[in-house]
Design an enzyme around this catalytic site. Structure first.
Site, PDB file in Angstrom:
ATOM      1  CG  HIS A 230       5.928   3.752  -6.088  1.00  0.00           C
ATOM      2  ND1 HIS A 230       7.001   3.802  -6.939  1.00  0.00           N
ATOM      3  CD2 HIS A 230       5.162   2.728  -6.512  1.00  0.00           C
ATOM      4  CE1 HIS A 230       6.889   2.837  -7.834  1.00  0.00           C
ATOM      5  NE2 HIS A 230       5.784   2.167  -7.590  1.00  0.00           N
ATOM      6  CB  CYS A 231       0.803   6.644  -7.893  1.00  0.00           C
ATOM      7  SG  CYS A 231      -0.939   6.358  -8.210  1.00  0.00           S
ATOM      8  CB  ILE A 232      -0.422   1.022  -6.487  1.00  0.00           C
ATOM      9  CG1 ILE A 232      -1.707   1.631  -5.926  1.00  0.00           C
ATOM     10  CG2 ILE A 232       0.532   0.659  -5.378  1.00  0.00           C
ATOM     11  CD1 ILE A 232      -2.587   0.609  -5.231  1.00  0.00           C
TER      12      ILE A 232
ATOM     13  N   GLY B 269       1.860   2.785 -11.344  1.00  0.00           N
ATOM     14  CA  GLY B 269       3.053   1.936 -11.216  1.00  0.00           C
ATOM     15  C   GLY B 269       4.329   2.738 -11.308  1.00  0.00           C
TER      16      GLY B 269
END
Ligand SMILES: [Zn+2]
Ligand SMILES: [Zn+2]
Length: 612
Positions: free
Chosen positions: A447-449, A452
């Site tokens: 889950h790539c910040i 998002g």
């Protein structure tokens, strides 16, 4: 020598969570063996039933024992067989005329109630098949579903509901399973689990007229209160004594509970204001705009025509104070997780702007300007694609979920390792449940910040291209900055030494230095991520999640496995072809696998796969 579980009635202690229960009761049943030293031929029928001695029971029944005959505690053989998970004996006794819903024991329960208290899913399945009625209520007033909730046997809860038992079924006092779990079960699991089946959160019981939220507050069950508020439980319903949930909270004098409820009431009151509703709807946009303004303002302050860094420092402090007040007032806590995305988009805007205004004029030819335009277009296009394309969320309708649960339970494979207790679906191979997205994602990477969004089978290639273009733009911007300094700042490192040239650069254009710092920051994480991604995709054929999991496993294991020896690694070229699903004019044959529906490794030889 008698084992407790063979001779006692249902235990009244609360059960364990799903994994423990499942393994304890069913996976390990082979170990539940008959003692070797005793002579079975002297066993009476109750003891023979408890130990699961089919032949001895048959012998006694043939000799004239009536299987409907209760013992002196009013317990029938079927009860003993059910509580000890003796499937063959249950079938035998029923064939000899035993009554499947016979009430018995202190609690006036059916064999099904006993099996549920013990968490024997296979026995529950068998008894229901043999016609047991799951709506019957025992001496304490509980139905089967209530008992499964009380003893926290999640697979049984799932199975009963899937078989058609209403999630809002009431006990003798009109309590639903949700009220019971909010009131009596302190752990979060059953309450959260029940909420997945859409129970009524407005229902009230017959006596106190309490909702589930009232019950949770009465029991000071903070976990349950939290999830019940999250799903929107009413704060206005009054119980028989005229108390609303907040009134009850004040009675408990528990500060945390009072805080939770008053905070929720405030949040909901805000929604009645039209202005704040509009703000809430556009929170993400607001976040991006504020990050644009923030980045510009910091740059503006830094760039001010003043030598006093004290003044600039105080201005920056003042600015951060205003910003934190603004964020508290207008941006919800749950939206703050999008801050990195907003920061990245905001800074990319100002980086592009700086490139246009400051750097492009220094580039003499259109060809040298091209990578910048090319990079910017690609960057925003692939960012958009990464965010908008479904990463591969595993979706199921309520009907499919129920069918699936019944199927898995009856084939003995309702196993927490392959079943997601949050989504209530069987997890496909290489999928993972993302808590931020609250969904299982097919061929999950991370889950790539910075975007998002989850990266899964659907958007992984777009994400990789996004990283490539981001790196191109960053490298171009670094090159542009260096060119700008050499053209516009009257200093060089060779002439003046490090410190003087640094101070010259700062005073030459603080804004450019400021943007350069941001570019360096983005370059560092983007390049690192890109290199890792390329290594994983090309050389390992793995996702980030798989690589990290294997690496952790290897650290613990005495027989580490090479990351390259997995069934997903088909050699560099084939890995690339599989990843992009590209044929390259017939040069490659990518493996076409639907990762949202792939549950086994059957597509490939298992010989190489020996991770355990
Ligand atoms: Zn899931
Ligand atoms: Zn996610």
């Amino acid at each position: 020598m008698e084992c407790k579980s063979h001779s006692h009635g249902p235990l009244r202690h609360h059960g364990h969570s799903w994994p423990d229960t499942y393994e304890d009761k069913d996976l390990l049943k082979e170990q539940d063996v008959v003692p070797l030293v005793e002579d079975y031929s002297t066993f009476d029928i109750v003891k023979a039933t408890q130990y699961g001695l089919l032949e001895r029971c048959q012998e006694l029944v043939e000799a004239g024992y009536d299987v409907r005959q209760p013992d002196k505690e009013n317990v029938t053989l079927l009860h003993w067989a059910a509580i000890n998970n003796r499937l063959d004996l249950v079938k035998f006794f029923i064939s000899k005329g035993a009554v499947v819903d016979q009430l018995g024991g202190d609690l006036n329960s059916t064999p099904l109630h006993w099996a549920i208290r013990q968490g024997h899913l296979s026995m529950v399945i068998l008894l229901l098949k043999l016609g047991a009625d799951s709506t019957l209520i025992d001496g304490e007033g509980y139905s089967s579903l209530h008992l499964a909730v009380l003893f926290q046997h999640m697979p049984i809860i799932a199975y009963l509901i899937a078989k058609g038992q209403s999630v809002d079924t009431t006990d003798r006092n009109g309590q639903t399973p949700l009220m019971l779990s909010s009131h009596k079960v302190i752990g979060l699991e059953p309450t959260k689990f029940l909420l997945k089946f859409n129970p009524s959160i407005k229902a009230v019981d017959n006596i106190e007229k309490n909702t589930a939220l009232h019950w949770a507050i009465t029991a000071e069950n903070v976990n349950a209160i939290d999830v019940l508020l999250e799903v929107g439980s009413s704060l206005d319903i009054k119980n028989a004594k005229g108390y609303r949930p907040l009134d009850l909270a004040h009675q408990t004098k528990n500060r945390l509970i009072i805080h939770l409820l008053s905070e929720e009431e405030r949040t909901r009151a805000r929604r009645t204001s039209r202005f704040l509703r509009v703000v809430e709807k556009n929170e993400f946009l607001l976040l991006i705009v504020s990050s644009l303004v923030l980045i510009w303002t910091i740059g503006y302050v830094v760039d001010l025509n003043s030598d006093s860094w004290l003044l600039k420092g105080s201005l920056l402090l003042f600015l951060s104070a205003i910003l934190s007040v603004f964020a508290r007032l207008f941006i919800g806590y749950n939206k703050l997780k999008y801050f990195p995305v907003a920061f990245m988009l905001g800074s990319l805007f100002w980086i592009s702007w700086t490139c246009f205004i400051y750097f492009l004029p220094d580039f003499p030819t259109t060809i040298s300007q091209l990578p910048f335009f090319f990079g910017i277009v690609g960057l925003f296009y692939y960012f958009y694609k990464t965010v908008r394309v479904d990463p591969g969320y595993i979706k199921s309708t309520e009907e499919e979920i129920k069918k699936n649960i019944i199927n898995l339970a009856e084939t003995g494979s309702l196993d927490f390792r392959t079943f997601c207790t949050s989504c209530l679906v069987k997890k496909p191979l290489r999928s993972f449940h993302c808590h931020s997205c609250n969904s299982c994602v097919a061929r999950y990477d991370q889950h790539c910040i910075w975007v998002g969004q989850c990266i899964g089978v659907g958007n992984h290639s777009y994400f990789l291209l996004f990283l490539i273009f981001l790196t191109i733009v960053n490298i171009w911007a670094i090159y542009g900055t260096i060119l700008y300094w050499s053209e516009h700042c009257t200093t060089t490192y060779q002439q003046d030494g490090a410190w003087t040239s640094f101070t010259q650069i700062v005073s030459c254009s603080p804004w450019v230095l400021y943007i350069f710092t941001i570019v360096c920051f983005h370059t560092s994480w983007a390049t690192l991520l890109l290199v890792l991604q390329l290594y994983q995709i090309i050389f390992l054929g793995l996702t980030s999640h798989e690589r990290i999991t294997l690496w952790k496993q290897n650290k613990r294991s005495k027989h580490p496995v090479s990351l390259r020896k997995t069934p997903y690694n088909h050699g560099c070229l084939q890995n690339i072809a599989d990843f992009f699903q590209c044929r390259c004019f017939g040069m490659f044959k990518p493996n076409i696998i639907d990762w949202t529906k792939q549950y086994t490794l059957r597509f490939h030889s298992l010989k190489e796969w020996n991770t355990v």
